[in-house]
Scaffold this active site. Structure first.
Site: not given
Length: 323
Positions: A166, A190, A259, A262, A285, A294
């Site tokens: 990120r 995150k 992004h 990524r 994630h 994806y």
């Protein structure tokens, strides 16, 4: 270990909130997010802005006490924002901010229930991520980098694509994190969650080239891996400008942003491995459902291959007329 950029001396305060209806609650909540949840300054600013907009709506509705807030008021707030033209993604974000805020008030005994819990936003249509074709991206990356700062930009793009980082994760890296030819690095993503990402051979070579040049640009004592002409750590906006310039110089025919790199990392990795769990870990994630988007991209590619390659996939021209 990668370290984040230094946080501001204080969190966003109730100065951002028009009026005083919820000011003490919001101030305490932001402190909670900062010190206990350890949210980033960017996330804190977004939460403060969301709550400021809701506070303004409450005061326009004539509320005098926070305890008067109910689900009808929250629903009217979401409806007002929707009529003002906000997209479902923004409305879902507002609801998420309000649910978290009111959950905190519920835990503190200030409210008997969470008034945002039963409110629903318009259905969110998840867009498939924009992905750059692997051959196009590889061709662009294989072009000569050019001058010294162009070599820095090359290292940024290579690292984004190699590691699936990120933007905040890349900006938080210090030079010592990637020194010594390491092929993996620990980053903080995150929710203050850490993970290890890989550095591929091409990214490692680009990083080494930049590390040799970096002392000419970095201020004394500046730890950042990527620095600007000023000698200080690159900003988010500077990276956006540099990626745009790199894409134009490399004749990449699509807009380039962190992004998209990524997404391209994840999609190309999944196409060649089929290992969804591994991609989930590398992306950081928390839930597999986030990574599963994806698989839609991969299926779209496979369907295209099938339509072109299978002898019985397409209708023959003589079938088109029916009869």
């Amino acid at each position: 270990m990668a370290r984040g950029t230094s946080a501001p001396s204080s969190t966003p305060t109730t100065a951002a909130v028009p009026g005083t209806l919820l000011a003490p609650w919001i101030a305490e909540y932001l402190e909670h997010l900062r010190h206990e949840k350890r949210y980033s300054p960017h996330t804190l600013t977004a939460a403060a802005a969301d709550l400021a907009r809701f506070t303004d709506h409450c005061e326009r509705a004539g509320l005098r006490e926070p305890q008067q807030i109910d689900s009808h008021l929250v629903r009217s707030f979401i409806s007002t924002q929707h009529r003002a033209g906000l997209q479902p993604a923004s409305l879902h974000r507002y609801l998420s901010s309000l649910r978290s805020f009111f959950d905190r008030q519920l835990r503190l005994g200030r409210l008997p229930a969470n008034p945002a819990l039963t409110v629903r936003a318009p259905k969110l249509r998840r867009k498939l991520p924009g992905v750059i074709a692997a051959e196009d991206l590889v061709s662009a990356l294989d072009r000569p980098a050019g001058d010294e700062l162009a070599q820095r930009d090359q290292a940024i793009v290579e690292l984004f694509y190699s590691s699936g980082l990120r933007l905040a994760e890349l900006l938080s890296l210090d030079a010592e994190d990637v020194a010594g030819g390491v092929r993996e690095v620990r980053v903080t993503g995150k929710g203050n969650k850490q993970r290890v990402v890989m550095i591929g051979a091409a990214a490692r070579s680009a990083l080494d080239a930049w590390l040799r040049l970096r002392p000419e640009y970095a201020d004394a004592g500046e730890p950042a891996l990527f620095v600007a002409r000023t000698g200080r750590r690159l900003s988010r906006s500077a990276v956006a400008v540099r990626l745009k310039a790199w894409a134009q110089r490399s004749e990449l025919a699509v807009p380039l942003h962190p992004h998209r790199l990524r997404h391209s990392f994840a999609t190309h990795l999944l196409e060649n491995s089929g290992d969804l769990r591994a991609v989930q870990e590398l992306l950081g994630h928390a839930n597999l459902s986030t990574t599963q988007i994806y698989t839609q991209l991969d299926w779209k590619r496979l369907a295209s291959v099938y339509d072109q390659a299978h002898p019985r996939a397409r209708r023959r021209k003589t079938d088109a007329g029916g009869g």
